[in-house]
Design an enzyme around this catalytic site. Sequence first.
Site, mmCIF file in Angstrom:
data_model
loop_
_atom_site.group_PDB
_atom_site.id
_atom_site.type_symbol
_atom_site.label_atom_id
_atom_site.label_comp_id
_atom_site.label_asym_id
_atom_site.label_seq_id
_atom_site.Cartn_x
_atom_site.Cartn_y
_atom_site.Cartn_z
ATOM 1 N N ARG A 1 63.428 25.451 68.195
ATOM 2 C CA ARG A 1 63.414 25.447 66.606
ATOM 3 C C ARG A 1 63.760 23.947 66.010
ATOM 4 N NH1 ARG A 1 67.997 23.998 66.221
ATOM 5 N NH2 ARG A 1 67.782 23.999 64.046
ATOM 6 N N GLY A 2 63.873 23.955 64.659
ATOM 7 C CA GLY A 2 64.101 22.727 64.154
ATOM 8 C C GLY A 2 62.860 22.000 63.847
ATOM 9 N N ALA A 3 62.717 21.313 62.696
ATOM 10 C CA ALA A 3 61.255 21.068 62.217
ATOM 11 C C ALA A 3 60.675 20.084 63.242
ATOM 12 C CB ALA A 3 61.333 20.298 60.904
ATOM 13 N N ASN B 1 64.652 23.423 52.819
ATOM 14 C CA ASN B 1 65.720 23.537 54.049
ATOM 15 C C ASN B 1 66.102 25.023 54.327
ATOM 16 O OD1 ASN B 1 66.819 21.862 56.501
ATOM 17 N ND2 ASN B 1 68.656 21.938 55.342
ATOM 18 N N LYS B 2 66.944 24.921 55.501
ATOM 19 C CA LYS B 2 67.429 26.262 55.871
ATOM 20 C C LYS B 2 68.183 26.884 54.745
ATOM 21 C CE LYS B 2 67.351 28.026 59.063
ATOM 22 N NZ LYS B 2 66.539 28.923 59.102
ATOM 23 N N ARG C 1 54.989 28.903 62.428
ATOM 24 C CA ARG C 1 56.043 29.087 61.385
ATOM 25 C C ARG C 1 55.305 28.430 60.352
ATOM 26 N NH1 ARG C 1 62.355 27.771 62.942
ATOM 27 N NH2 ARG C 1 62.298 29.119 61.226
ATOM 28 N N ASP D 1 62.799 20.730 56.166
ATOM 29 C CA ASP D 1 61.724 21.403 56.805
ATOM 30 C C ASP D 1 60.399 20.623 56.232
ATOM 31 O OD1 ASP D 1 63.800 23.106 57.535
ATOM 32 O OD2 ASP D 1 62.043 23.525 59.194
ATOM 33 N N GLN E 1 72.665 29.043 63.388
ATOM 34 C CA GLN E 1 72.478 27.767 64.005
ATOM 35 C C GLN E 1 73.451 26.745 63.948
ATOM 36 O OE1 GLN E 1 70.295 29.513 62.391
ATOM 37 N NE2 GLN E 1 68.187 29.083 62.505
HETATM 38 O O1 MRU Z 1 65.031 28.040 61.326
HETATM 39 P P1 MRU Z 1 65.343 26.764 61.921
HETATM 40 O O2 MRU Z 1 66.420 26.756 62.841
HETATM 41 O O3 MRU Z 1 64.050 26.084 62.744
HETATM 42 O O4 MRU Z 1 65.585 25.923 60.646
HETATM 43 C C1 MRU Z 1 66.391 24.451 60.857
HETATM 44 C C2 MRU Z 1 66.406 23.845 59.760
HETATM 45 O O5 MRU Z 1 66.550 24.270 58.747
HETATM 46 C C3 MRU Z 1 66.861 22.473 59.875
HETATM 47 O O6 MRU Z 1 67.755 21.867 58.731
HETATM 48 C C4 MRU Z 1 65.631 21.384 59.672
HETATM 49 O O7 MRU Z 1 64.649 22.062 60.565
HETATM 50 C C5 MRU Z 1 65.643 20.252 60.046
HETATM 51 S S1 MRU Z 1 65.998 19.995 61.767
HETATM 52 C C6 MRU Z 1 66.199 18.322 62.099
#
Ligand code: MRU
Length: 345
Positions: A52-54, A241-242, A87, A231, A190
Amino acid sequence: MPVHTDHSFEPIAWRGGLLRFLDQTRLPGEVCYVETGDYRDVADAIRRLAVRGAPLIGIAAAYGLALAARDWRTDLHDAAAELTATRPTAVNLAWAVRRVLAAADRATAGRGPAAAAEARRIHEQQVEDDLRMGDAGAALIARGSTLLTHCNTGALATGGIGTALGVIKTAHRQGKDVRVLVDETRPLLQGARLTAWELEREGVPYRLIVDAAAAGLIASGEVQAVVVGADRIAANGDVANKVGTYGLALAAQAHGVPLYVVAPSSTIDLLTPDGASITIEHRDGDEVLSFGWMRDVPGGATALNPAFDITPACHISAIVTERGVLHPPFDAALRETGAAVAVPR
Ligand code: MRU
């Protein structure tokens, strides 16, 4: 899919034509790696947030497509569509898949090696970009600051040192005596599971807070800057973002605390004009209806579970990219920065 456990820490690696990734759903309890030669396993890992994470889902999908390219029977455009659909919000995913697909389509010798080489370039570039963002962002951080961060934006989200967390790690390594308040980040924790784990390994002093405590702590002057990832950044500077980031931004602005967004240029989506045009992923309500393994709601409860929210550009103090720090108004600088890495659709 052979699974083995060890104590090293490498979020993703391409080894001998196989992809090895750390299953983040098992952290912090277990450091467990999965090795696969099948792109469908990669798609599944992205869907269930094992990866996970963009930036990291972009890298994983890129390697996933490289795995698909090795089998001449696989229609690469179908595989690309499947990986891209895992996603919807993080634009890095579609961007990385398009890059690998274009490299495979261009290949005059085997498409497999061409795709793998392009995926590796994306991965290596991210590691370098993280270092650049770390330096650029750390310059914004005053000595002795308490920084508040949300979700996980570290090595587990990028494969390098991270974006927002990379800035925090860099400030710490520079001896800036920073402390961190880590939002636990509901629903999937997370922050509590992953960011706390990374900060502990790095020796950065941190305390965990529940998401609901953030606004009050900002109001009482306990936070000098909020540092988050992204993201997708729309052409006008609105940021997805999250979920919870928007609330942090409102609280930060109301109390004169800067909010810094840290993201590589591949997170900028010039074809999306504003935040309202960004697709927000809605995940299974079950993620909200339980805490850990415990289901703690009445039997008939249902949940609404958006994974992200939109922070309008007007609440953002600066956007830190590997190409430098962008200040408001963001439009022109984003156009230039985003265009440098754009891949035709
Ligand atoms: O759902 P996730 O855990 O993939 O969400 C991640 C985030 O929202 C991060 O802040 C974003 O992807 C940036 S990661 C460098």
